[in-house]
Write an enzyme that holds these catalytic residues in place. Structure first.
Site, short mmCIF file in Angstrom:
data_model
loop_
_atom_site.label_atom_id
_atom_site.label_comp_id
_atom_site.label_asym_id
_atom_site.label_seq_id
_atom_site.Cartn_x
_atom_site.Cartn_y
_atom_site.Cartn_z
N CYS A 46 -6.86 0.99 -2.70
CA CYS A 46 -5.55 0.40 -2.50
C CYS A 46 -5.12 0.41 -1.04
O CYS A 46 -4.17 -0.28 -0.67
CB CYS A 46 -4.51 1.15 -3.34
SG CYS A 46 -4.78 1.00 -5.12
N PHE A 72 -4.33 -2.44 -13.16
CA PHE A 72 -4.83 -3.36 -12.14
C PHE A 72 -4.74 -4.82 -12.55
O PHE A 72 -4.94 -5.17 -13.72
CB PHE A 72 -6.27 -3.04 -11.78
CG PHE A 72 -6.45 -1.72 -11.09
CD1 PHE A 72 -5.46 -1.19 -10.29
CD2 PHE A 72 -7.62 -0.99 -11.23
CE1 PHE A 72 -5.61 0.03 -9.65
CE2 PHE A 72 -7.80 0.23 -10.61
CZ PHE A 72 -6.80 0.74 -9.81
N HIS A 96 2.92 0.29 -0.67
CA HIS A 96 2.01 -0.07 -1.77
C HIS A 96 2.48 0.68 -3.02
O HIS A 96 2.53 1.91 -3.01
CB HIS A 96 0.57 0.33 -1.44
CG HIS A 96 -0.36 0.19 -2.61
ND1 HIS A 96 -0.86 -1.04 -3.00
CD2 HIS A 96 -0.82 1.08 -3.51
CE1 HIS A 96 -1.60 -0.87 -4.07
NE2 HIS A 96 -1.60 0.41 -4.39
N ASN A 108 -0.85 -3.67 -10.11
CA ASN A 108 -1.45 -3.15 -8.89
C ASN A 108 -2.67 -4.00 -8.55
O ASN A 108 -3.68 -3.96 -9.26
CB ASN A 108 -1.86 -1.69 -9.10
CG ASN A 108 -2.44 -1.05 -7.86
OD1 ASN A 108 -2.87 -1.72 -6.93
ND2 ASN A 108 -2.48 0.28 -7.85
#
Length: 398
Positions: free
Chosen positions: A166, A218, A311, A344
């Site tokens: 990430c 994800f 993030h 994500n």
């Protein structure tokens, strides 16, 4: 005794000065893209067990349904569809890599083309290309394909980052800052592209809460940015990139961890990761950016005086970080919006967040009072395997 043909130090200094830009690097344009296939998070547990032909693993269904409710995600986008999965039920590593090799450059080019169009100059003016992905494992890769897809010049300087997790987007922007400031006239295109087909797998009997997190969190996407120092009259800086850092937290090599195996990319993401991040984030920021921050804010740092491009990881991660930094809830609204709308997207996510921060500053209607839209200074943060923390001090251009 100096050689008769040695270059005087003053001349070397002049050469060096001529090579470097005069000012700080800045983000000049941003572009994002997602595949068309979208699955609402509320439907995903049933979808996941159906497409992986795993309905018989009834003991895992409640755990996975709980996981899908926790991250604060409402929908995710995927390149892989039910039809594609049905056509390749074994989904070998070779099959996954072939899918990525074909699809990643196209998605990356879509985001990059939007950034170039917003920038207003031609693709041939790009001097450096930085490409990140956690999906591919082939060369030549997406960076080479982008040269022809976008019409970049043949001598563009390419840098490819693989398996940075990430933190990949933040790392790529840090590299772009260095390239732009140390190469006069450089125009750097950063592209982060993620396809979770390399991570996607069906559940197995031994799965636990931790081993299934990646399947619930994800999503696919690509983010791109143009970075340059000393912008010309045609270019409009969005965020000045003031200072950047990277730190690896000691004794955290075990979380998160990822490796490429016969079944694709396997992630080990502990449920305790948000707590770990919250415990070290303030010290990391003060160690990395403290001197610059105290200079620009004029004394003791109040984190609420800054805007934030974090993030998100997950909703739980944002909740912990917000409490650790004593942030008003609206300070992380851009990150919450991105993780809610897209999940994500690994390295690409931070570029989506930066774009959302930009959008809220340009069009504050509906962003909420006290959202930090008028703050001049801000911080961008990315997290990755290691446990690695990437941080950058930003200055919003007027």
């Amino acid at each position: 005794m100096a050689s008769s043909n040695s270059i005087p130090a003053s001349t070397l200094g002049e050469i060096r000065a001529a090579q470097r830009a005069d000012g700080l690097a800045a983000v000049l344009a941003i572009g994002t893209a997602n595949p068309p296939h979208c699955v609402p998070q509320g439907d995903y547990p049933d979808y996941y067990f159906r497409v992986t032909q795993s309905d018989h693993l009834t003991h895992l269904k409640p755990t996975f349904a709980k996981l899908c409710r926790i991250p604060g995600v409402e929908r995710r986008f995927f390149y892989h569809t039910e039809e594609l999965l049905s056509a390749q039920p074994d989904m070998s590593l070779e099959a996954r890599l072939e899918i990525v090799a074909a699809a990643a450059p196209e998605l990356a080019a879509s985001a990059a083309a939007k950034a170039i169009a917003e920038w207003g100059r031609t693709a041939a003016d790009i001097t450096h290309l930085v490409v990140t992905t956690n999906a591919g494992a082939h060369a030549p890769g997406t960076d080479v394909r982008l040269v022809s897809l976008l019409g970049l010049r043949h001598d563009v300087c390419r840098t490819a980052l693989q398996l940075n997790g990430c933190a990949a987007g933040s790392a790529a922007l840090r590299l772009a800052k260095d390239f732009a400031e140390n190469n006069r006239g450089a125009r750097v295109l950063v592209v982060c592209v993620e396809l979770t087909v390399a991570v996607f797998r069906g559940p197995v009997e031994s799965d636990t809460f931790d081993t299934l997190i990646s399947q619930a969190l994800f999503g696919d996407g690509a983010g791109a940015a143009i970075v340059a120092a000393d912008p010309d009259a045609r270019e409009r800086p969005l965020f000045n990139m003031v200072a950047a850092s990277q730190a690896v937290i000691p004794d955290t090599e075990h979380v998160p961890r990822m490796h490429l195996g016969s079944g694709g990319i396997d992630w080990n993401i502990s449920n305790g990761l948000p707590r770990l991040a919250a415990g070290i984030i303030e010290r990391c920021l003060l160690d990395a950016l403290g001197d610059q921050l105290t200079t620009v804010v004029g004394g003791v740092v109040d984190w609420n005086d800054l805007f934030w491009a974090v993030h998100p990881g997950s909703g739980g991660m944002l909740e912990r970080i917000g409490k650790a930094l004593r942030l008003a809830p609206e300070k992380l609204a851009a990150s919450r919006t991105v993780v809610r709308e897209y999940g994500n997207m690994l390295g690409a996510t931070v570029i989506f967040v930066l774009d959302e921060v930009r959008r809220r500053r340009i069009n504050p209607e509906g962003a909420g009072a006290g959202a930090g839209l008028n703050e001049e200074w801000g911080v961008m943060i990315g997290f990755g395997p290691g446990f690695t923390v990437e941080a950058m001090l930003l200055h919003a251009a007027t």
